[in-house]
Motif scaffolding. Structure first.
Motif, PDB file in Angstrom:
ATOM      1  N   GLY A 157      11.081  -4.365  10.473  1.00 33.38           N
ATOM      2  CA  GLY A 157      11.520  -2.935  11.118  1.00 33.38           C
ATOM      3  C   GLY A 157       9.920  -2.484  11.239  1.00 33.38           C
ATOM      4  N   ARG A 158      10.311  -1.724  12.447  1.00 35.53           N
ATOM      5  CA  ARG A 158       8.681  -0.698  12.912  1.00 35.53           C
ATOM      6  C   ARG A 158       8.003  -0.025  12.030  1.00 35.53           C
ATOM      7  NH1 ARG A 158       9.205   4.493  13.312  1.00 35.53           N
ATOM      8  NH2 ARG A 158      10.746   5.874  12.494  1.00 35.53           N
ATOM      9  N   TYR A 159       6.673  -0.373  12.875  1.00 38.92           N
ATOM     10  CA  TYR A 159       5.972   0.249  12.599  1.00 38.92           C
ATOM     11  C   TYR A 159       5.834   1.366  12.138  1.00 38.92           C
ATOM     12  CZ  TYR A 159       0.339   1.495  12.543  1.00 38.92           C
ATOM     13  OH  TYR A 159      -0.605   1.842  12.367  1.00 38.92           O
ATOM     14  N   GLU A 160       5.037   2.730  10.956  1.00 36.04           N
ATOM     15  CA  GLU A 160       5.441   3.411  10.833  1.00 36.04           C
ATOM     16  C   GLU A 160       4.209   4.637  11.308  1.00 36.04           C
ATOM     17  OE1 GLU A 160       8.068   4.645   7.604  1.00 36.04           O
ATOM     18  OE2 GLU A 160      10.162   4.084   8.823  1.00 36.04           O
ATOM     19  N   GLY A 161       2.801   4.200  11.387  1.00 37.67           N
ATOM     20  CA  GLY A 161       2.228   4.651  10.719  1.00 37.67           C
ATOM     21  C   GLY A 161       0.664   3.601   9.605  1.00 37.67           C
ATOM     22  N   LYS A 162      -0.082   4.106  10.318  1.00 35.51           N
ATOM     23  CA  LYS A 162      -1.513   3.492   9.454  1.00 35.51           C
ATOM     24  C   LYS A 162      -1.392   4.491   8.542  1.00 35.51           C
ATOM     25  CE  LYS A 162      -6.255   2.359   9.158  1.00 35.51           C
ATOM     26  NZ  LYS A 162      -7.631   1.921   9.694  1.00 35.51           N
ATOM     27  N   ILE A 163      -1.529   3.862   7.062  1.00 42.39           N
ATOM     28  CA  ILE A 163      -1.350   5.328   6.120  1.00 42.39           C
ATOM     29  C   ILE A 163      -3.568   4.900   5.034  1.00 42.39           C
ATOM     30  CG2 ILE A 163      -1.339   5.341   3.973  1.00 42.39           C
ATOM     31  CD1 ILE A 163       0.988   4.329   3.870  1.00 42.39           C
ATOM     32  N   SER A 164      -3.633   6.361   5.339  1.00 46.85           N
ATOM     33  CA  SER A 164      -5.268   6.077   5.167  1.00 46.85           C
ATOM     34  C   SER A 164      -5.419   6.696   3.540  1.00 46.85           C
ATOM     35  CB  SER A 164      -5.657   7.478   5.440  1.00 46.85           C
ATOM     36  OG  SER A 164      -5.558   8.460   5.829  1.00 46.85           O
ATOM     37  N   ARG A 165      -6.585   6.311   3.051  1.00 51.19           N
ATOM     38  CA  ARG A 165      -6.459   6.928   1.271  1.00 51.19           C
ATOM     39  C   ARG A 165      -6.413   8.493   1.587  1.00 51.19           C
ATOM     40  NH1 ARG A 165      -8.567   3.482  -2.387  1.00 51.19           N
ATOM     41  NH2 ARG A 165      -9.194   1.307  -1.730  1.00 51.19           N
ATOM     42  N   ASN A 166      -6.887   8.853   2.370  1.00 51.58           N
ATOM     43  CA  ASN A 166      -6.351  10.874   2.629  1.00 51.58           C
ATOM     44  C   ASN A 166      -5.229  11.813   3.029  1.00 51.58           C
ATOM     45  OD1 ASN A 166      -7.390  10.357   4.261  1.00 51.58           O
ATOM     46  ND2 ASN A 166      -8.948  11.633   5.255  1.00 51.58           N
ATOM     47  N   SER A 167      -4.183  10.516   3.303  1.00 52.28           N
ATOM     48  CA  SER A 167      -3.267  11.125   4.059  1.00 52.28           C
ATOM     49  C   SER A 167      -2.033  10.988   3.025  1.00 52.28           C
ATOM     50  CB  SER A 167      -2.617   9.802   4.944  1.00 52.28           C
ATOM     51  OG  SER A 167      -2.154   8.693   4.073  1.00 52.28           O
ATOM     52  N   GLU A 168      -1.220  11.881   3.334  1.00 54.71           N
ATOM     53  CA  GLU A 168       0.320  12.431   2.772  1.00 54.71           C
ATOM     54  C   GLU A 168       0.876  11.412   2.317  1.00 54.71           C
ATOM     55  OE1 GLU A 168       3.249  14.428   0.123  1.00 54.71           O
ATOM     56  OE2 GLU A 168       0.960  15.198   1.602  1.00 54.71           O
ATOM     57  N   ARG A 169       0.833  10.146   2.941  1.00 54.31           N
ATOM     58  CA  ARG A 169       1.524   9.351   2.486  1.00 54.31           C
ATOM     59  C   ARG A 169       0.879   8.105   1.695  1.00 54.31           C
ATOM     60  NH1 ARG A 169       2.856   5.416   7.191  1.00 54.31           N
ATOM     61  NH2 ARG A 169       3.959   4.504   6.254  1.00 54.31           N
ATOM     62  N   PHE A 170      -0.500   8.114   1.488  1.00 55.54           N
ATOM     63  CA  PHE A 170      -0.981   7.426   0.692  1.00 55.54           C
ATOM     64  C   PHE A 170      -0.279   7.167  -1.220  1.00 55.54           C
ATOM     65  CE2 PHE A 170      -4.253   6.143  -2.614  1.00 55.54           C
ATOM     66  CZ  PHE A 170      -5.093   5.392  -2.724  1.00 55.54           C
ATOM     67  N   HIS A 216       0.072  -4.365   7.701  1.00 52.37           N
ATOM     68  CA  HIS A 216      -1.128  -4.345   7.065  1.00 52.37           C
ATOM     69  C   HIS A 216      -1.196  -3.203   6.654  1.00 52.37           C
ATOM     70  CE1 HIS A 216      -2.060  -8.744   5.403  1.00 52.37           C
ATOM     71  NE2 HIS A 216      -1.514  -8.739   6.942  1.00 52.37           N
ATOM     72  N   TYR A 217      -1.676  -1.625   7.514  1.00 55.37           N
ATOM     73  CA  TYR A 217      -2.162  -1.165   7.770  1.00 55.37           C
ATOM     74  C   TYR A 217      -1.065  -0.207   6.513  1.00 55.37           C
ATOM     75  CZ  TYR A 217      -5.373  -2.201  11.124  1.00 55.37           C
ATOM     76  OH  TYR A 217      -5.955  -2.856  11.901  1.00 55.37           O
ATOM     77  N   GLU A 218       0.260  -0.316   6.073  1.00 57.23           N
ATOM     78  CA  GLU A 218       0.907   0.616   5.837  1.00 57.23           C
ATOM     79  C   GLU A 218       1.336  -0.207   4.934  1.00 57.23           C
ATOM     80  OE1 GLU A 218       4.438   1.985   7.243  1.00 57.23           O
ATOM     81  OE2 GLU A 218       3.462   0.315   9.665  1.00 57.23           O
ATOM     82  N   GLY A 219       0.310  -0.714   4.183  1.00 56.61           N
ATOM     83  CA  GLY A 219       0.906  -1.804   2.560  1.00 56.61           C
ATOM     84  C   GLY A 219       1.813  -2.677   2.545  1.00 56.61           C
ATOM     85  N   ARG A 220       2.778  -2.631   3.521  1.00 58.48           N
ATOM     86  CA  ARG A 220       3.788  -3.510   4.110  1.00 58.48           C
ATOM     87  C   ARG A 220       3.698  -4.740   3.849  1.00 58.48           C
ATOM     88  NH1 ARG A 220       6.635  -0.799   8.410  1.00 58.48           N
ATOM     89  NH2 ARG A 220       7.997  -2.272   8.617  1.00 58.48           N
ATOM     90  N   ALA A 221       2.407  -5.605   4.515  1.00 60.62           N
ATOM     91  CA  ALA A 221       2.420  -6.774   4.873  1.00 60.62           C
ATOM     92  C   ALA A 221       1.126  -7.502   3.701  1.00 60.62           C
ATOM     93  CB  ALA A 221       1.695  -6.821   6.405  1.00 60.62           C
ATOM     94  N   VAL A 222       1.348  -8.516   3.165  1.00 64.17           N
ATOM     95  CA  VAL A 222      -0.095  -9.967   2.059  1.00 64.17           C
ATOM     96  C   VAL A 222       0.271 -11.232   3.114  1.00 64.17           C
ATOM     97  CG1 VAL A 222       0.776  -8.359   0.499  1.00 64.17           C
ATOM     98  CG2 VAL A 222       1.759 -10.066   0.897  1.00 64.17           C
ATOM     99  N   ASP A 223      -1.136 -11.237   3.140  1.00 61.17           N
ATOM    100  CA  ASP A 223      -1.952 -12.868   3.417  1.00 61.17           C
ATOM    101  C   ASP A 223      -1.603 -13.744   1.592  1.00 61.17           C
ATOM    102  OD1 ASP A 223      -1.163 -12.344   5.633  1.00 61.17           O
ATOM    103  OD2 ASP A 223      -3.686 -11.836   6.274  1.00 61.17           O
ATOM    104  N   ILE A 224      -0.961 -14.374   1.891  1.00 56.44           N
ATOM    105  CA  ILE A 224      -0.835 -15.336   0.456  1.00 56.44           C
ATOM    106  C   ILE A 224      -1.400 -17.275   0.781  1.00 56.44           C
ATOM    107  CG2 ILE A 224       0.753 -13.379  -0.502  1.00 56.44           C
ATOM    108  CD1 ILE A 224       2.300 -16.379   0.347  1.00 56.44           C
ATOM    109  N   THR A 225      -2.136 -17.169  -0.253  1.00 54.27           N
ATOM    110  CA  THR A 225      -2.475 -18.657  -0.198  1.00 54.27           C
ATOM    111  C   THR A 225      -1.800 -18.974  -2.602  1.00 54.27           C
ATOM    112  OG1 THR A 225      -4.861 -18.339  -0.908  1.00 54.27           O
ATOM    113  CG2 THR A 225      -4.158 -18.978   0.995  1.00 54.27           C
ATOM    114  N   THR A 226      -1.977 -20.522  -2.606  1.00 60.34           N
ATOM    115  CA  THR A 226      -2.279 -21.023  -3.833  1.00 60.34           C
ATOM    116  C   THR A 226      -3.214 -21.053  -4.223  1.00 60.34           C
ATOM    117  OG1 THR A 226      -2.111 -22.785  -2.742  1.00 60.34           O
ATOM    118  CG2 THR A 226       0.094 -22.223  -3.368  1.00 60.34           C
TER     119      THR A 226
END
Length: 422
Positions: free
Chosen positions: A61-74, A141-151
């Motif tokens: 789904g679409r990007y909804e905006g960057k989340i920062s530590r001082n934002s309401e969405r944090f 990644h800016y919304e905490g919706r993505a991760v990069d992974i390995t073993t």
């Protein structure tokens, strides 16, 4: 006059999409449980699943905006302290541990799969939530919706299978992006695309026609429960079935909607529709997602004496995890009073009337079969018989059928030029 054939087909598909997208409360990518284990095929380098762009409806789904530590969405981000996952945390700030609840659920499920696939090996997260602008514009990644992974052993020969395990764990988009990592992302918690359904906890109460209350998890076909019609008039409506049910100790995250005058407390999942009083110059109540309810809005609650509905201001909205199961009851009216608050039986599509229209074939079939089997409250077609000591779990077969139709429509609509991620 009959609709043209094309309009009829579109109507069927639209109804199927409404149903398929909103009938499940449980986690996972599909409906029901896989009956037979299948051989898993590793993803090829640069392959992504599903085969559409990451920020489209068919994926995360679409990007909804960057989340920062001082934002309401944090507050949408939650830390993941799973000991079975290794977090690289280059910044030494704990940022890689922060993610949405949906991302956390999928990551934890993947961690178990990794340990089962390769004993002694753990899942490793190299990139999570990004607060420093290290990724491309509009990265999830800016919304905490993505991760990069390995073993944990960084054995690159395992990465193709790791990507496949991520698909099986329920990530909404998985991309074998680099020889050094796999990119995974999920739908937004408050987006329509993210909604896996609308449910209430098993401890929620409904009002019965014969008097008293009953736990929603104990409802049986034929029970008549308090509901309301389109004009807001109270009535008793037949409980038809559960569109989905996940028994305790399944853990679910619920929104808690509280009022003070009168005092009520309703728990429901983010996708579920709740009726709120209309703004000025509008006469009809609005149906909105539980995740969009704000303090100050007015919901409909049972008045003193239980004869009318009153408007009550929402005092607070919070989040709470419950382990009492999750249940999606359907009534003939399409509405239900839960913990004395009026709610829709539907989810995902933010329009109660459309969803109710989509369920019309089910209601018609129920009425017809009730005529054929008048001595039974549970027709053998709509409500398959189970042993007395068994409680059917999962999604109704009718919902699974419509899911398959809806999934086919989505797949055919989503085949367009693809975009990359990260």
């Amino acid at each position: 006059m009959l609709l043209p054939r094309r309009m009829a087909v579109l109507g069927v598909c639209f109804g199927a999409l409404l149903l398929s997208s909103g009938l499940a409360c449980g986690p996972g990518r599909g409906f029901g449980k896989r009956r037979h284990p299948k051989k898993l095929a590793p993803l090829a380098y640069k392959q992504f699943i599903p085969n559409v762009a990451e920020k489209t409806l068919g994926a995360s789904g679409r990007y909804e905006g960057k989340i920062s530590r001082n934002s309401e969405r944090f507050k949408e981000l939650t830390p993941n302290y799973n000991p079975d996952i290794i977090f690289k945390d280059e910044e030494n700030t704990g940022a890689d541990r922060l993610m949405t609840q949906r991302c956390k659920d999928k990551l934890n499920a993947l961690a178990i799969s990794v340990m089962n696939q390769w004993p002694g090996v753990k899942l490793r997260v190299t990139e999570g939530w990004d607060e420093d602008g290290h990724h491309s514009e509009e990265s999830l990644h800016y919304e905490g919706r993505a991760v990069d992974i390995t073993t944990s052993d960084r054995d690159r020969s395992k990465y193709g299978m790791l990507a496949r395990l991520a698909v099986e764990a329920g990530f909404d988009w998985v991309y074998y992006e680099s020889k050094a990592h796999i990119h995974c992302s999920v739908k937004a918690e408050n987006s329509v695309a993210a909604k896996s359904g609308g449910c209430f906890p098993g401890t929620a109460l409904v009002n019965l026609e014969q008097g008293g209350t009953k736990l929603v998890k104990d409802l049986s076909p034929g029970d008549r429960v308090l509901a309301a019609d389109a004009e807001g008039q109270l009535l008793y409506s037949e409980f038809l079935t559960f569109l989905d049910q996940e028994e305790s100790p399944i853990h679910k995250l619920f929104y808690v909607i509280e009022t003070r005058q009168p005092q009520t407390r309703l728990l429901l999942t983010a996708a579920h529709l709740l009726f709120v009083a209309p703004p000025q110059n509008h006469s009809q109540p609005q149906s909105i997602y539980a995740s969009r309810v704000q303090p100050g809005q007015r919901v409909y609650v049972l008045g003193q004496g239980g004869q009318t509905l009153l408007q009550a201001a929402v005092h607070s909205v919070s989040l709470q995890e419950e382990a009492s199961g999750a249940y999606a009851p359907l009534t003939a009216q399409g509405t239900i009073l839960i913990n004395q608050v009026l709610a829709s039986c539907y989810a995902v599509i933010e329009e109660h009337s459309w969803a109710h229209w989509a369920f019309a074939p089910f209601r018609v079939a129920h009425a017809f079969l009730a005529m054929l089997y008048p001595s039974s409250i549970s027709s053998p077609l709509l409500f398959p018989a189970t042993a007395p000591d068994e409680s059917p779990s999962g999604v109704h077969w009718y919902s699974r059928l419509l899911y398959n139709i809806g999934h086919w429509v989505l797949d055919s609509e989503m085949m367009h030029p693809l975009g990359m991620a990260s």
